[in-house]
Design a protein around this motif. Structure first.
Motif, PDB file in Angstrom:
ATOM      1  N   GLY A 244       0.822  -1.201   0.000  1.00 38.16           N
ATOM      2  CA  GLY A 244       0.000   0.000   0.000  1.00 38.16           C
ATOM      3  C   GLY A 244       0.859   1.255   0.000  1.00 38.16           C
ATOM      4  N   ASP A 245       0.213   2.393   0.248  1.00 35.91           N
ATOM      5  CA  ASP A 245       0.899   3.691   0.230  1.00 35.91           C
ATOM      6  C   ASP A 245       1.253   4.111   1.657  1.00 35.91           C
ATOM      7  OD1 ASP A 245       0.641   3.905  -2.548  1.00 35.91           O
ATOM      8  OD2 ASP A 245      -1.375   4.771  -2.363  1.00 35.91           O
ATOM      9  N   ILE A 258       1.286  -3.980   4.802  1.00 38.44           N
ATOM     10  CA  ILE A 258       0.337  -2.969   4.353  1.00 38.44           C
ATOM     11  C   ILE A 258      -0.226  -3.477   3.029  1.00 38.44           C
ATOM     12  CG2 ILE A 258      -0.073  -0.555   3.821  1.00 38.44           C
ATOM     13  CD1 ILE A 258       0.997  -0.966   6.643  1.00 38.44           C
ATOM     14  N   GLU A 259      -1.468  -3.923   3.027  1.00 41.68           N
ATOM     15  CA  GLU A 259      -2.045  -4.504   1.816  1.00 41.68           C
ATOM     16  C   GLU A 259      -2.246  -3.435   0.735  1.00 41.68           C
ATOM     17  OE1 GLU A 259      -2.316  -7.564   1.307  1.00 41.68           O
ATOM     18  OE2 GLU A 259      -2.567  -8.594   3.232  1.00 41.68           O
ATOM     19  N   GLU A 260      -2.290  -3.890  -0.507  1.00 37.41           N
ATOM     20  CA  GLU A 260      -2.516  -2.994  -1.633  1.00 37.41           C
ATOM     21  C   GLU A 260      -3.836  -2.234  -1.461  1.00 37.41           C
ATOM     22  OE1 GLU A 260      -2.698  -3.170  -6.524  1.00 37.41           O
ATOM     23  OE2 GLU A 260      -2.343  -4.991  -5.354  1.00 37.41           O
ATOM     24  N   GLY A 261      -3.786  -0.940  -1.677  1.00 32.52           N
ATOM     25  CA  GLY A 261      -4.981  -0.112  -1.531  1.00 32.52           C
ATOM     26  C   GLY A 261      -5.104   0.534  -0.164  1.00 32.52           C
ATOM     27  N   ALA A 262      -4.285   0.106   0.801  1.00 36.66           N
ATOM     28  CA  ALA A 262      -4.282   0.747   2.124  1.00 36.66           C
ATOM     29  C   ALA A 262      -3.403   1.995   2.070  1.00 36.66           C
ATOM     30  CB  ALA A 262      -3.769  -0.215   3.181  1.00 36.66           C
ATOM     31  N   ARG A 268       2.507   5.887  12.743  1.00 38.44           N
ATOM     32  CA  ARG A 268       3.594   4.947  13.081  1.00 38.44           C
ATOM     33  C   ARG A 268       2.996   3.557  13.253  1.00 38.44           C
ATOM     34  NH1 ARG A 268       7.186   3.470  17.752  1.00 38.44           N
ATOM     35  NH2 ARG A 268       9.300   3.372  16.890  1.00 38.44           N
ATOM     36  N   ILE A 269       3.506   2.588  12.488  1.00 38.52           N
ATOM     37  CA  ILE A 269       3.032   1.218  12.547  1.00 38.52           C
ATOM     38  C   ILE A 269       4.190   0.348  13.020  1.00 38.52           C
ATOM     39  CG2 ILE A 269       1.806  -0.610  11.330  1.00 38.52           C
ATOM     40  CD1 ILE A 269       0.375   2.088  11.180  1.00 38.52           C
ATOM     41  N   VAL A 270       4.016  -0.338  14.139  1.00 37.23           N
ATOM     42  CA  VAL A 270       5.065  -1.196  14.700  1.00 37.23           C
ATOM     43  C   VAL A 270       4.593  -2.641  14.637  1.00 37.23           C
ATOM     44  CG1 VAL A 270       6.458  -1.733  16.731  1.00 37.23           C
ATOM     45  CG2 VAL A 270       5.881   0.646  16.209  1.00 37.23           C
ATOM     46  N   GLY A 271       5.354  -3.470  13.954  1.00 35.66           N
ATOM     47  CA  GLY A 271       4.947  -4.857  13.760  1.00 35.66           C
ATOM     48  C   GLY A 271       5.286  -5.768  14.924  1.00 35.66           C
ATOM     49  N   PRO A 272       4.781  -7.002  14.851  1.00 31.87           N
ATOM     50  CA  PRO A 272       4.029  -7.535  13.718  1.00 31.87           C
ATOM     51  C   PRO A 272       2.592  -6.992  13.687  1.00 31.87           C
ATOM     52  CG  PRO A 272       4.212  -9.207  15.422  1.00 31.87           C
ATOM     53  CD  PRO A 272       5.041  -8.050  15.869  1.00 31.87           C
ATOM     54  N   ALA A 273       2.201  -6.548  12.499  1.00 35.26           N
ATOM     55  CA  ALA A 273       0.861  -5.988  12.333  1.00 35.26           C
ATOM     56  C   ALA A 273       0.469  -6.098  10.863  1.00 35.26           C
ATOM     57  CB  ALA A 273       0.831  -4.520  12.767  1.00 35.26           C
ATOM     58  N   VAL A 274      -0.838  -6.157  10.630  1.00 33.97           N
ATOM     59  CA  VAL A 274      -1.373  -6.252   9.280  1.00 33.97           C
ATOM     60  C   VAL A 274      -2.448  -5.189   9.107  1.00 33.97           C
ATOM     61  CG1 VAL A 274      -2.607  -7.690   7.620  1.00 33.97           C
ATOM     62  CG2 VAL A 274      -0.919  -8.726   9.116  1.00 33.97           C
ATOM     63  N   ILE A 275      -2.341  -4.408   8.018  1.00 31.06           N
ATOM     64  CA  ILE A 275      -3.324  -3.384   7.675  1.00 31.06           C
ATOM     65  C   ILE A 275      -3.985  -3.803   6.363  1.00 31.06           C
ATOM     66  CG2 ILE A 275      -3.750  -0.939   7.329  1.00 31.06           C
ATOM     67  CD1 ILE A 275      -2.440  -1.586  10.031  1.00 31.06           C
ATOM     68  N   THR A 290      -1.472  -6.473  16.112  1.00 31.64           N
ATOM     69  CA  THR A 290      -2.742  -5.871  15.723  1.00 31.64           C
ATOM     70  C   THR A 290      -3.032  -6.205  14.267  1.00 31.64           C
ATOM     71  OG1 THR A 290      -2.431  -4.037  17.269  1.00 31.64           O
ATOM     72  CG2 THR A 290      -4.015  -3.704  15.494  1.00 31.64           C
ATOM     73  N   SER A 291      -4.251  -6.633  13.997  1.00 35.48           N
ATOM     74  CA  SER A 291      -4.685  -6.822  12.613  1.00 35.48           C
ATOM     75  C   SER A 291      -5.925  -5.976  12.379  1.00 35.48           C
ATOM     76  CB  SER A 291      -4.965  -8.303  12.311  1.00 35.48           C
ATOM     77  OG  SER A 291      -5.962  -8.827  13.151  1.00 35.48           O
ATOM     78  N   ILE A 292      -5.855  -5.160  11.332  1.00 38.16           N
ATOM     79  CA  ILE A 292      -6.969  -4.286  10.953  1.00 38.16           C
ATOM     80  C   ILE A 292      -7.440  -4.744   9.577  1.00 38.16           C
ATOM     81  CG2 ILE A 292      -7.701  -1.923  10.526  1.00 38.16           C
ATOM     82  CD1 ILE A 292      -5.407  -1.014  12.350  1.00 38.16           C
ATOM     83  N   ALA A 293      -8.695  -5.086   9.461  1.00 40.14           N
ATOM     84  CA  ALA A 293      -9.235  -5.639   8.222  1.00 40.14           C
ATOM     85  C   ALA A 293      -9.429  -4.551   7.177  1.00 40.14           C
ATOM     86  CB  ALA A 293     -10.540  -6.384   8.502  1.00 40.14           C
ATOM     87  N   GLU A 294     -10.061  -4.925   6.075  1.00 37.22           N
ATOM     88  CA  GLU A 294     -10.180  -4.022   4.939  1.00 37.22           C
ATOM     89  C   GLU A 294     -11.205  -2.905   5.189  1.00 37.22           C
ATOM     90  OE1 GLU A 294     -12.817  -7.643   4.034  1.00 37.22           O
ATOM     91  OE2 GLU A 294     -10.887  -7.220   4.981  1.00 37.22           O
ATOM     92  N   ASN A 295     -10.963  -1.782   4.530  1.00 38.90           N
ATOM     93  CA  ASN A 295     -11.888  -0.639   4.489  1.00 38.90           C
ATOM     94  C   ASN A 295     -12.213  -0.071   5.868  1.00 38.90           C
ATOM     95  OD1 ASN A 295     -12.097  -0.885   1.641  1.00 38.90           O
ATOM     96  ND2 ASN A 295     -13.611  -2.515   1.905  1.00 38.90           N
ATOM     97  N   CYS A 296     -11.197   0.025   6.715  1.00 34.54           N
ATOM     98  CA  CYS A 296     -11.372   0.659   8.024  1.00 34.54           C
ATOM     99  C   CYS A 296     -10.770   2.061   7.997  1.00 34.54           C
ATOM    100  CB  CYS A 296     -10.699  -0.172   9.115  1.00 34.54           C
ATOM    101  SG  CYS A 296     -11.494  -1.769   9.429  1.00 34.54           S
ATOM    102  N   ARG A 297     -11.126   2.861   8.999  1.00 27.30           N
ATOM    103  CA  ARG A 297     -10.573   4.202   9.163  1.00 27.30           C
ATOM    104  C   ARG A 297     -10.088   4.330  10.602  1.00 27.30           C
ATOM    105  NH1 ARG A 297     -10.930   3.577   4.662  1.00 27.30           N
ATOM    106  NH2 ARG A 297     -11.853   4.828   2.989  1.00 27.30           N
ATOM    107  N   ILE A 298      -8.776   4.570  10.754  1.00 33.01           N
ATOM    108  CA  ILE A 298      -8.185   4.781  12.076  1.00 33.01           C
ATOM    109  C   ILE A 298      -7.606   6.188  12.078  1.00 33.01           C
ATOM    110  CG2 ILE A 298      -6.606   3.881  13.818  1.00 33.01           C
ATOM    111  CD1 ILE A 298      -8.689   1.843  12.901  1.00 33.01           C
TER     112      ILE A 298
END
Length: 355
Positions: A244-245, A258-262, A268-275, A290-298
């Motif tokens: 992603g960007d 960071i998945e494509e489109g995120a 600041r993102i500290v792993g292990p984590a999935v966006i 932390t895992s955040i699924a698709e199409n969320c807003r944080i």
């Protein structure tokens, strides 16, 4: 060899999440728990799967389809209400025929899969083989008692006074001998046909019942704490990938996906984590596990050791941790309330108030 996957049940320990979603589809590292089990079966060379479904059948069928995306051929077997694991075997008789089979509980998670176990079972073909693991409090599980030689001599379902600390893992391997056993037993005090009773029937008939004590990681993801622990374990194995960007004002540390489109903006993102894909993180901190699924807003928030399901929004709420947040959830600050005291005082009262 076939597989019988149990995907019914109401998931009461995961409510309110399971009021609107099947417990087997709650995601771990952004992939439903059920999918890990199906992938394990395919990896073990099993292709024919009967899936027991209940009140969440439509959601399970939409997610799994015909099984082809896993390399499986899935047949759905409806169960009007959860009446026990042995009842699931009973109603799947036509599908199972006279084949050996694996019974896999769809909300269980076994790290490393089951290929070796299936190969050993195929080679020796005992009447039944059970998986065991040591747990600190076995009262919530089926419990096995072994003799000095490691032979299974007894099973109990959720005993008040367990005879060992060996709990049954939700993966069982059977020959057709189990079918006579499930027909022979009667419902337990819970009103269910217990698989432990059916296996005990085999033991009493001197059938060949073997056990394997697994040393690896296993969890029944039936409650929030266990779900977060499984999420943590899976995230330990992710590899860094930024599809992603991520803008120049942001920082990613360690094993971050960071998945494509995120999009990550000033965060600041500290792993292990999935966006997940389509998610936007702005002015926020996302911490480990932390895992955040698709199409969320944080937005303007901190999040750690948590799972956020798709299409949810968290904005301006400070720190959240050890949380499981469902789909289409909005988390925002509470409105400010002026501080004040309301008093009803009788005559001649004396009151001290700390402002």
């Amino acid at each position: 060899m076939k597989a019988l996957v149990l995907s019914g049940g109401s998931g009461t320990r995961l409510r309110p999440i399971t009021h609107t979603s099947a417990k087997q589809l709650v995601p771990v590292a952004n992939k439903p728990v059920l999918f890990y089990g199906l992938e394990s079966l395919a990896d073990a060379g099993i292709t024919e799967v009967g899936m027991i479904v209940g009140e969440t059948a439509a959601e399970i069928e939409e997610a799994v389809g015909d099984g082809s995306k896993f390399g499986l051929d899935v047949t759905y077997i409806p169960q009007e209400r959860p009446l026990g694991l042995a009842h699931a075997v009973l109603i799947a008789r036509d599908f199972l025929g006279d084949d050996d089979f694996v019974m896999y509980l769809g909300d269980n998670f076994v790290v490393g899969g089951i290929r070796t176990l299936v190969e050993e079972f195929r080679a020796s073909r005992p009447d039944a083989q059970i998986l065991l693991t040591r747990v600190p409090d076995p009262r919530a599980f089926g419990v096995a008692e072994l003799d000095a030689d490691g032979q299974v001599i007894g099973l109990e379902e959720k005993p008040e006074h367990p005879k060992s600390d060996l709990a049954l893992v939700g993966v069982y391997l059977f020959t057709p001998a189990i079918h006579q056993a499930v027909r022979a037993i009667r419902p337990s005090w819970r009103g269910e046909l217990e698989i432990t009773h059916a296996i005990q029937h085999l033991i009493d008939d001197r059938a060949d019942v073997r056990s394997t004590v697994i040393r690896g990681y296993w969890k029944d993801t039936g409650n929030v704490g266990d779900m977060l622990e499984v999420n943590r374990t899976v995230l330990e194995g992710v590899q860094r990938r930024l599809d992603g960007d991520v803008d120049e004002a942001s920082e990613t540390v360690g094993r971050v996906v960071i998945e494509e489109g995120a999009r990550i903006v000033g965060s600041r993102i500290v792993g292990p984590a999935v966006i997940g894909a389509g998610t936007v993180v702005t002015g926020s901190y996302v911490g480990p596990y932390t895992s955040i699924a698709e199409n969320c807003r944080i937005t303007d928030s901190e999040l750690e050791f948590s799972i956020v399901l798709r299409d949810s929004s968290i904005a301006g709420v400070g720190r959240i941790e050890s949380s499981l947040i469902g789909r289409h959830v909005e988390v925002t600050p509470a409105p400010g309330v002026p501080s004040a005291h309301r008093l009803v005082l009788g005559d001649h009262s004396k009151v001290q108030i700390r402002s």
